[in-house]
Design an enzyme around this catalytic site. Structure first.
Site: not given
Length: 524
Positions: A30, A226-228
């Protein structure tokens, strides 16, 4: 946030070891996305640029062909998806190693410098012996001609190609669930540990590639990231027009986002609003903190449940800063239970509560590295000591855009996105066999002899000139990763308790199911 499709190449994956990372995702997820440079990929249609009048070369002067013009469009396709295949083991999705070409046009700062000098100053992850051996094997090409002499001086418009044997870190085997698919959008429930798009060491183990390879969903336009390590609702547009329309809603703050997380301790029952500004400590590592000099942020929190040890909290971010929810929760003294960055002892006895951090930024980063190394979990965090000892030019990068552009054009190595697999020097030191391999990857005459004799491995393009033609089961004599056995993370380690639950716009609303760990009666 960028509104465009993916080009036929590995976005953000051309970073040299120690280059700038996509922040927290980008990495990484993100983080704020920036426009990317375009480079030729196997699926791109190439057109010759209008040919300038060819001047007569001076004696001994090297001819450089004009740059190729690429047609615009989204072009991850069958050729890219066929580079390798997946297999599943121990609850993990794994990618069979494959050959891959990194390509770039000569950077302005490289003009007038020798290829050897560029490798020795900007691509220090490998010894010069590696690049000499790669040249002998035909893996380094300049303007599509094999490089015979690394002392060759680079000129403007030189086109470099480097073929490497590529290994990707494993991700969870949990499938991607398609929530909605119609003529305009594809909405999925993204599992934790999966990057949205190719970055760092990830290419096939990404949402974009899995959707293309397993669901035949291609030419998707990313709407948000989105963040991983963050799971949940992820939207893609099928056309540029739809992407633009939703983008306008984002810019006008018409898009409502709702997340859910599980945090340490008893969160207050009343609504909590946090408006602390957030500053990026390191784009490479993907670490942020509350600081008066940071950017304005606002997050609204509401407790949903408390089980005596941890609380489930609803999060409504009103701005979209990197790691905003995670940093604000840390500041409030209730970090996400299993956050691999913001719930660590490296932040001090209070773990960053109230913004109290008795360390300089440099000391903080080193402490985070040391703590993860001691737990043998650098792979989860996605950083290495090389990330802290990058070249001066990479340190001079002022933002993620500059460094991403600089790095993704580099032809040798992916960089640290907060998702990459990393080498652990201390773990190598504890294992003599691993240490010997890591310390002497190519200085052994035996290895170089093997490489010289193995012409087939050295020439690893198929008849169509695309990477990926060799059997994935063969060991590559130039590849250090082929000689190293890494301990896989457990599926549990690849989950962080932060989930994008709902996205609502002017004309749509998409929701996913509440994750199991967010249930009121859930226990660790």
């Amino acid at each position: 946030m960028r509104r465009r499709g993916v080009r036929g190449r590995s976005p953000r994956s051309l970073l040299p070891r120690g280059g700038m990372a996509e922040p927290g995702p980008g990495p990484s997820g993100g983080g704020e996305e920036e426009e990317e440079e375009e480079e030729p990929g196997p699926g791109d249609k190439e057109e010759a640029a209008p040919a300038p009048k060819k001047r007569r070369l001076a004696a001994g002067e090297r001819y450089v062909p004009p740059p190729r013009k690429l047609s615009t469009g989204v072009s991850f396709g069958a050729v890219h998806f066929a580079e390798t295949s997946y297999y599943f083991e121990g609850g993990l999705r794994k990618v069979r190693p494959y050959y891959f070409d990194f390509r770039t046009y000569c950077k302005g700062r490289w003009v007038g410098r020798s290829l050897l000098h560029v490798f020795s100053t900007e691509f220090r992850a490998q010894p010069l012996a590696y690049y000499r051996a790669a040249a002998r094997a035909g893996r380094l090409r300049l303007n599509e001609e094999p490089v015979r002499d690394l002392d060759i001086v680079l000129k403007n418009n030189d086109f470099l190609r480097n073929t490497v044997h590529r290994h990707e870190p494993p991700v969870t085997a949990q499938p991607i669930q398609i929530l909605v698919e119609d003529d305009e959008v594809v909405v999925v429930d993204k599992p934790s540990s999966l990057p949205v798009h190719p970055c760092g060491r990830f290419r096939h183990n990404t949402v974009i590639f899995i959707l293309g390879k397993e669901h035949d969903l291609k030419e998707l336009h990313t709407i948000h990231r989105l963040d991983r390590m963050t799971s949940g609702v992820l939207m893609f547009a099928k056309t540029a027009e739809v992407s633009k329309r939703i983008d306008e809603q984002v810019r006008e703050r018409q898009l409502e986002k709702e997340y859910v997380c599980r945090v340490v301790g008893e969160f207050p029952e009343h609504e909590v609003v946090c408006e602390e500004p957030i500053l990026v400590v390191s784009y490479k590592v993907g670490v942020c903190r509350v600081d008066p000099k940071g950017k304005f942020c606002k997050t609204i929190f509401q407790r949903l449940s408390y089980n005596g040890k941890t609380s489930v909290v609803k999060c409504l971010p009103r701005t979209g800063r990197t790691h905003q929810i995670r940093v604000h929760l840390q500041y409030l003294g209730h970090p996400i239970v299993n956050d691999p960055i913001y719930n660590m002892e490296a932040w001090g006895p209070d773990r960053g509560k109230g913004g109290k951090i008795d360390k300089t930024d440099e000391e903080l980063l080193k402490a985070l590295v040391e703590e993860h190394r001691s737990k043998q979990s650098l792979d989860i965090l996605g950083i290495s000591e090389e990330d802290l000892n990058s070249s001066a030019e990479n340190k001079d990068c002022g933002n993620s855009s500059d460094c991403t552009k600089s790095a993704q054009a580099d032809p040798i190595h992916e960089s640290s996105c907060p998702a990459k697999d990393t080498k652990d020097p201390e773990r190598d030191a504890q294992d003599p066999e691993r240490n010997d391999i890591a310390t002497h990857p190519l200085n052994s005459d035996t290895n170089l002899e093997t490489l010289e004799k193995n012409k087939e491995l050295g020439s690893c393009e198929n008849q169509d000139g695309q990477a990926g033609g060799k059997s994935s089961e063969e060991k590559d004599p130039l590849c250090v990763e082929c000689k190293i056995t890494r301990q896989d993370p457990s599926p549990k380690e690849l989950v962080m308790y932060l989930h994008a639950l709902r996205y609502k716009g002017a004309e749509f609303e998409y929701c996913s199911k509440m994750p199991e760990w967010a249930m009121e009666d859930w226990e660790e």
